[in-house]
Design a protein around this motif. Structure first.
Motif, PDB file in Angstrom:
ATOM      1  N   ASP A 104      -7.859  -0.991  -4.243  1.00 47.39           N
ATOM      2  CA  ASP A 104      -8.714  -1.024  -3.051  1.00 47.39           C
ATOM      3  C   ASP A 104      -9.608  -2.260  -3.021  1.00 47.39           C
ATOM      4  OD1 ASP A 104      -7.593   1.318  -2.095  1.00 47.39           O
ATOM      5  OD2 ASP A 104      -9.228   2.598  -2.810  1.00 47.39           O
ATOM      6  N   LYS A 147      -6.510   2.931  -8.496  1.00 43.80           N
ATOM      7  CA  LYS A 147      -6.811   3.003  -7.061  1.00 43.80           C
ATOM      8  C   LYS A 147      -8.014   2.129  -6.719  1.00 43.80           C
ATOM      9  CE  LYS A 147      -7.874   6.201  -3.267  1.00 43.80           C
ATOM     10  NZ  LYS A 147      -8.244   5.106  -2.438  1.00 43.80           N
ATOM     11  N   ARG A 183       0.833  -1.212   0.000  1.00 46.56           N
ATOM     12  CA  ARG A 183       0.000   0.000   0.000  1.00 46.56           C
ATOM     13  C   ARG A 183       0.869   1.264   0.000  1.00 46.56           C
ATOM     14  NH1 ARG A 183      -4.738   1.967   0.116  1.00 46.56           N
ATOM     15  NH2 ARG A 183      -5.845   0.012   0.393  1.00 46.56           N
ATOM     16  N   ASP A 210       0.226   4.269  -2.493  1.00 42.75           N
ATOM     17  CA  ASP A 210      -0.111   5.599  -1.982  1.00 42.75           C
ATOM     18  C   ASP A 210       0.913   6.644  -2.417  1.00 42.75           C
ATOM     19  OD1 ASP A 210      -2.340   4.508  -0.757  1.00 42.75           O
ATOM     20  OD2 ASP A 210      -1.464   4.509   1.264  1.00 42.75           O
TER      21      ASP A 210
END
Length: 174
Positions: A148, A144, A109, A113
């Motif tokens: 997710d 994204k 992650r 990010d």
């Protein structure tokens, strides 16, 4: 806002072990003093030479994030990094995304990010492919969403679309 830190000095041979103990402690428990950003390292390169009874030590640390606090301009706004520095930083996070996804594993992650934050910042620089920014932003949003959801197949398609968008823009602007 540099991510690099360098230590270069001569030591007595007995001091070398103490240096490595301090370095190990900084990596394990958080950096301080001369090892300020070592706990967040991306790369460490250490060279040690015995030169006539003195130890020549050169250590270079690359942190994942800038070691210095953000530079604040006169108007109180955070000053953006140079476009070239931002692109270099993005190259590192993008490389790991592409490699891991193509190898069939979900990237960390933190890398996702970092890439998405840098991508959002990149499109605020005028004159570097403005006409591609909207489509690039849309593909970033797709990536994204795929990340997710944990859907590796969608991540693969999105990262391939990001590679395509990058290639289109760089063909004209690099």
């Amino acid at each position: 806002m540099s991510n690099d830190m360098t230590i270069s000095r001569y030591l007595d041979p007995k001091e070398l072990a103490a240096f490595f103990r301090e370095l190990a402690d900084a990596v394990e428990n958080g950096g301080h003093d001369e090892f300020a950003c070592v706990d967040d390292f991306r790369k460490i390169k250490i060279g040690v030479k015995n030169e006539y009874g003195q130890i020549s030590l050169k250590a270079k640390f690359k942190a994942a994030k800038p070691c210095a606090p953000d530079v604040v301009g006169e108007d109180g706004e955070i000053v953006k990094p140079k476009y070239k520095d931002l692109k270099k930083r993005m190259r590192g996070s993008f490389k790991i995304l592409v490699k891991m996804i193509h190898d069939g594993s979900v990237p960390p992650r933190e890398a996702v990010d970092a890439f998405l934050a840098d991508a959002a910042l990149m499109v605020t620089y005028p004159g570097y492919g403005d006409e591609y920014y909207e489509s690039f932003g849309n593909v970033c949003a797709e990536f994204k969403t795929a990340f997710d959801s944990g859907d590796l197949e969608k991540m693969h398609a999105a990262v391939d679309a990001l590679v395509h968008e990058k290639s289109r823009c760089h063909a004209k602007y690099d």
